[in-house]
Design a protein around this motif. Structure first.
Motif, PDB file in Angstrom:
ATOM      1  N   HIS A 221      15.322 -85.285  32.462  1.00  0.00           N
ATOM      2  CA  HIS A 221      14.180 -85.489  31.926  1.00  0.00           C
ATOM      3  C   HIS A 221      13.040 -86.288  32.444  1.00  0.00           C
ATOM      4  N   SER A 222      13.686 -87.561  32.912  1.00  0.00           N
ATOM      5  CA  SER A 222      12.867 -88.532  33.506  1.00  0.00           C
ATOM      6  C   SER A 222      12.439 -88.246  34.862  1.00  0.00           C
ATOM      7  N   ASP A 223      13.341 -87.953  35.549  1.00  0.00           N
ATOM      8  CA  ASP A 223      12.979 -87.746  37.210  1.00  0.00           C
ATOM      9  C   ASP A 223      11.859 -86.309  37.221  1.00  0.00           C
ATOM     10  N   GLY A 224      12.349 -85.309  36.524  1.00  0.00           N
ATOM     11  CA  GLY A 224      11.602 -84.020  36.444  1.00  0.00           C
ATOM     12  C   GLY A 224      10.334 -84.031  35.653  1.00  0.00           C
ATOM     13  N   GLN A 225       9.797 -85.092  35.013  1.00  0.00           N
ATOM     14  CA  GLN A 225       8.714 -85.374  34.210  1.00  0.00           C
ATOM     15  C   GLN A 225       7.690 -84.271  34.344  1.00  0.00           C
ATOM     16  N   GLN A 226       7.118 -84.233  35.692  1.00  0.00           N
ATOM     17  CA  GLN A 226       5.982 -83.572  35.973  1.00  0.00           C
ATOM     18  C   GLN A 226       6.133 -81.991  35.968  1.00  0.00           C
ATOM     19  N   TRP A 227       7.358 -81.298  36.228  1.00  0.00           N
ATOM     20  CA  TRP A 227       7.697 -80.191  36.089  1.00  0.00           C
ATOM     21  C   TRP A 227       8.091 -79.543  34.825  1.00  0.00           C
ATOM     22  N   ALA A 229       7.179 -81.117  32.094  1.00  0.00           N
ATOM     23  CA  ALA A 229       6.071 -81.295  30.996  1.00  0.00           C
ATOM     24  C   ALA A 229       5.478 -80.138  30.517  1.00  0.00           C
ATOM     25  N   THR A 276      11.113 -73.623  39.207  1.00  0.00           N
ATOM     26  CA  THR A 276      11.017 -75.395  39.124  1.00  0.00           C
ATOM     27  C   THR A 276      11.604 -75.622  40.517  1.00  0.00           C
ATOM     28  N   TYR A 279      16.279 -80.101  42.165  1.00  0.00           N
ATOM     29  CA  TYR A 279      16.894 -81.299  41.699  1.00  0.00           C
ATOM     30  C   TYR A 279      18.053 -81.628  42.675  1.00  0.00           C
TER      31      TYR A 279
END
Length: 451
Positions: A221-227, A229, A276, A279
């Protein structure tokens, strides 16, 4: 127990996130696979479809369509015993456990081709004699049509599991390190040919593979906040609780998939959704993320050894079991902490059920002969392992004659196993002095008999 060797027994390891079962007949055992996937483990999951409870892999497959009717990890809620809303109904944790056990029994009977009425259920060693969860597991198994029910501590069962290399020898001290899906259990076990003795145990109820999944999901959630969101906004705009639940399930499942891949490869690149970004995570990064949790498990082990006065050098080996034992970081942390040989099994998540299946035929007749004298009216008393037991039921009635060796009553010892109290000499029961359900002690008069 006497006369049990030819009876089919269902051995169940009921876990927080997954369960396994085997049918044992004599020296032979057969795992009971999930009928949907064929896997040896069943998800400890349920789904209420409005008319019946669906369990296992089928429940997992339906969780996205109706997430509010799906539940897992209900074993963690047994102590609080708070009902959970599934769809249009509320279910207690014991009811959800009973639903899974019912499905396991049905599949076992379908494969075995005959009724299975006895069961051995493994439980954490932390479920002490007065822990209500012991009675709940027994009640759930009986509600599933299984009885009489025996309880076996998980570390005792795991110590019998087939291991790579030479097996532990009688007298060896083995530290069982069991990192399961929802809990961590450790126990110090002294190996014996027939019955391994648990010298002490400890547990952490909120420390398991699922907790590592949650840590990794939070990182995603933190690392992929941009995608992530836009997906979060979309779920919020739908004003649908199921939509938000589905997204949370998807991220958690993604985290679990990455964790499993890192058991086999040092680096993973995977996609939450086709559109997406990839990761990427390394095994070292996962180990760093899980380190605080693994530190808790090591501290739990050290505290147990300190309480028992056993230094790490006194251990013969450390047995790694539970699905979490597949993580390379676990073996590294345990070896670094104790410096003792590590014992492992090919499928650590099956160690408990396979060990229980091997323990059962080796557990002996489990009978206790009465202590009597030579007078005409004699009291029947017994020397009980551990000093006390619960009298479950009488197997004879007043006025009934019996030969020597006849089972007179059945008791449950403090550890949860069933034993028969048998006659040392022939006689006839005159009267019963203790009703079923009572706690009885060694040398206590339980009945009067005429010789």
């Amino acid at each position: 127990m006497s006369g049990m060797s030819d009876q089919p027994v269902l051995v169940v390891d009921f876990g927080t996130t997954s369960s396994a079962a085997a049918v044992v007949v004599g020296e032979t055992s057969h795992l009971v696979p999930d009928p949907v996937t064929g896997a040896a483990t069943w998800p400890s999951a349920v789904h209420w479809d409005g008319e019946s409870m669906i369990v296992g892999a089928l429940a997992e497959r339906r969780k996205r369509s109706e997430p509010t009717a799906y539940a897992t990890e209900f074993k963690r809620g047994m102590a609080a015993d708070v009902p959970m809303v599934l769809g249009d109904r509320r279910f207690r944790p014991i009811e959800q456990v009973a639903a899974v056990l019912t499905a396991l029994r049905a599949e076992a009977e379908r494969r075995y081709g005959a009724p299975v009425r006895r069961t051995v259920v493994t439980i954490p060693a932390s479920y002490g004699p007065d822990d209500p969860r012991r009675a709940q597991m027994i009640a759930a198994a009986e509600a599933a049509g299984l009885g009489p029910v025996e309880l076996l501590p998980e570390p005792v069962a795991a110590a019998f599991a087939p291991v790579a290399g030479p097996p532990p020898v009688p007298g060896e001290l083995v530290l069982v390190y069991d990192l399961g899906g929802g809990t961590f259990d450790t126990a110090l076990v002294r190996i014996d040919e027939r019955w391994h003795e648990v010298l002490g145990h400890s547990a952490i109820d909120d420390c398991g593979g699922r907790d590592i999944d949650s840590l990794l999901a939070n990182r995603i959630h933190s690392d992929g906040q941009q995608w992530l969101a836009p997906l979060l906004v979309s779920a919020a705009n739908s004003q649908s609780a199921p939509a938000t639940l589905r997204l949370g399930m998807a991220v958690t499942d993604f985290a679990k998939r990455i964790k499993h891949q890192l058991s086999d490869t040092p680096t993973v690149e995977d996609f939450l959704l086709p559109d997406t970004p990839a990761y990427r995570l390394t095994r070292a990064e996962l180990a760093e993320l899980a380190a605080p949790l693994l530190d808790r498990t090591i501290a739990c082990c050290r505290q147990l050894l300190d309480e028992l006065g056993v230094p790490p050098a006194g251990l013969g080996s450390v047995l790694l079991v539970g699905g979490g034992a597949r993580m390379p970081a676990v073996a590294e942390a345990v070896h670094h902490a104790f410096g003792r040989p590590l014992r492992q099994v090919e499928e650590p998540e099956l160690a408990t059920v396979l060990g229980a299946a091997r323990w059962l035929p080796r557990s002996g007749p489990r009978t206790i002969r009465a202590s009597t004298d030579t007078s005409q009216m004699v009291p029947l008393s017994f020397v009980l392992p551990g000093g006390w037991a619960q009298l479950l039921r009488w197997l004879i009635v007043p006025g009934q004659p019996y030969p020597a060796g006849t089972p007179l009553a059945r008791v449950r010892l403090a550890g949860g196993t069933l034993w028969d109290l048998v006659a040392a000499t022939p006689g006839t029961i005159d009267r019963l002095l203790v009703p079923p359900g009572s706690e009885v002690a060694s040398h206590q008069w339980l009945a009067l008999s005429t010789s």
